[in-house]
Design a protein around this motif. Sequence first.
Motif, PDB file in Angstrom:
ATOM      1  N   ASP A  36       0.786  -1.324  -0.010  1.00 57.86           N
ATOM      2  CA  ASP A  36       0.126  -0.075  -0.046  1.00 57.86           C
ATOM      3  C   ASP A  36       0.946   1.229  -0.108  1.00 57.86           C
ATOM      4  O   ASP A  36       0.435   2.189  -0.695  1.00 57.86           O
ATOM      5  CB  ASP A  36      -0.850   0.058   1.210  1.00 57.86           C
ATOM      6  CG  ASP A  36      -2.146  -1.113   1.104  1.00 57.86           C
ATOM      7  OD1 ASP A  36      -2.058  -1.553  -0.111  1.00 57.86           O
ATOM      8  OD2 ASP A  36      -2.692  -1.399   2.048  1.00 57.86           O
ATOM      9  N   LYS A  37       1.873   1.216   1.025  1.00 58.57           N
ATOM     10  CA  LYS A  37       2.739   2.302   1.121  1.00 58.57           C
ATOM     11  C   LYS A  37       3.516   2.739  -0.390  1.00 58.57           C
ATOM     12  O   LYS A  37       3.772   3.676  -0.754  1.00 58.57           O
ATOM     13  CB  LYS A  37       4.001   2.301   1.995  1.00 58.57           C
ATOM     14  CG  LYS A  37       4.687   3.299   2.130  1.00 58.57           C
ATOM     15  CD  LYS A  37       5.665   3.380   3.354  1.00 58.57           C
ATOM     16  CE  LYS A  37       6.717   4.331   3.612  1.00 58.57           C
ATOM     17  NZ  LYS A  37       7.015   5.286   2.541  1.00 58.57           N
ATOM     18  N   ALA A  38       3.906   1.616  -1.281  1.00 56.19           N
ATOM     19  CA  ALA A  38       4.815   1.515  -2.349  1.00 56.19           C
ATOM     20  C   ALA A  38       3.725   2.401  -3.508  1.00 56.19           C
ATOM     21  O   ALA A  38       4.307   3.019  -4.315  1.00 56.19           O
ATOM     22  CB  ALA A  38       5.194   0.300  -2.808  1.00 56.19           C
ATOM     23  N   TYR A  39       2.479   1.862  -3.472  1.00 51.64           N
ATOM     24  CA  TYR A  39       1.595   2.311  -4.303  1.00 51.64           C
ATOM     25  C   TYR A  39       1.440   3.639  -4.061  1.00 51.64           C
ATOM     26  O   TYR A  39       1.102   4.472  -5.207  1.00 51.64           O
ATOM     27  CB  TYR A  39       0.327   1.457  -4.489  1.00 51.64           C
ATOM     28  CG  TYR A  39       0.501   0.110  -5.356  1.00 51.64           C
ATOM     29  CD1 TYR A  39       0.700   0.439  -6.664  1.00 51.64           C
ATOM     30  CD2 TYR A  39       0.185  -1.015  -4.874  1.00 51.64           C
ATOM     31  CE1 TYR A  39       0.639  -0.723  -7.539  1.00 51.64           C
ATOM     32  CE2 TYR A  39       0.549  -2.098  -5.525  1.00 51.64           C
ATOM     33  CZ  TYR A  39       0.435  -2.043  -7.103  1.00 51.64           C
ATOM     34  OH  TYR A  39       0.781  -2.987  -7.586  1.00 51.64           O
ATOM     35  N   ALA A  40       1.289   4.187  -2.920  1.00 53.16           N
ATOM     36  CA  ALA A  40       0.849   5.562  -2.415  1.00 53.16           C
ATOM     37  C   ALA A  40       2.112   6.520  -2.854  1.00 53.16           C
ATOM     38  O   ALA A  40       1.884   7.465  -3.461  1.00 53.16           O
ATOM     39  CB  ALA A  40       0.569   5.560  -1.139  1.00 53.16           C
ATOM     40  N   ASP A  41       3.193   5.997  -2.613  1.00 45.93           N
ATOM     41  CA  ASP A  41       4.571   6.621  -3.040  1.00 45.93           C
ATOM     42  C   ASP A  41       4.475   7.052  -4.527  1.00 45.93           C
ATOM     43  O   ASP A  41       4.830   7.986  -5.022  1.00 45.93           O
ATOM     44  CB  ASP A  41       5.665   6.188  -2.247  1.00 45.93           C
ATOM     45  CG  ASP A  41       5.879   5.946  -0.825  1.00 45.93           C
ATOM     46  OD1 ASP A  41       5.058   6.792  -0.087  1.00 45.93           O
ATOM     47  OD2 ASP A  41       6.756   5.441  -0.569  1.00 45.93           O
ATOM     48  N   ARG A  42       4.186   5.877  -5.271  1.00 41.12           N
ATOM     49  CA  ARG A  42       4.308   5.928  -6.610  1.00 41.12           C
ATOM     50  C   ARG A  42       3.240   7.044  -7.228  1.00 41.12           C
ATOM     51  O   ARG A  42       3.214   7.742  -7.865  1.00 41.12           O
ATOM     52  CB  ARG A  42       4.120   4.482  -7.177  1.00 41.12           C
ATOM     53  CG  ARG A  42       4.131   4.736  -8.662  1.00 41.12           C
ATOM     54  CD  ARG A  42       4.062   3.280  -9.416  1.00 41.12           C
ATOM     55  NE  ARG A  42       4.065   3.406 -10.889  1.00 41.12           N
ATOM     56  CZ  ARG A  42       4.851   2.829 -11.769  1.00 41.12           C
ATOM     57  NH1 ARG A  42       5.605   1.847 -11.418  1.00 41.12           N
ATOM     58  NH2 ARG A  42       4.736   3.182 -12.828  1.00 41.12           N
ATOM     59  N   THR A  43       2.094   6.820  -6.557  1.00 47.91           N
ATOM     60  CA  THR A  43       0.876   7.732  -7.051  1.00 47.91           C
ATOM     61  C   THR A  43       1.320   9.007  -6.859  1.00 47.91           C
ATOM     62  O   THR A  43       1.047  10.058  -7.646  1.00 47.91           O
ATOM     63  CB  THR A  43      -0.432   7.208  -6.466  1.00 47.91           C
ATOM     64  OG1 THR A  43      -0.641   5.983  -6.560  1.00 47.91           O
ATOM     65  CG2 THR A  43      -1.603   8.195  -6.794  1.00 47.91           C
TER      66      THR A  43
END
Length: 54
Positions: A36-43
Amino acid sequence: MKTVSERLGHTNAAMTLNIYTHLWPDSEERTRAAVDKAYADRTDRDEPQAEAAA
């Protein structure tokens, strides 16, 4: 995991995981949080930045 499996003399990593996964009961939640954090950072990086008014 492969190295641990070999050191323990197991035939493969799946055997090691089948035996020891109960030792990491929170690993599913930690993995979910990390993804979830990786996707949020990428977004956050992929969203276009508002240009300053000239």
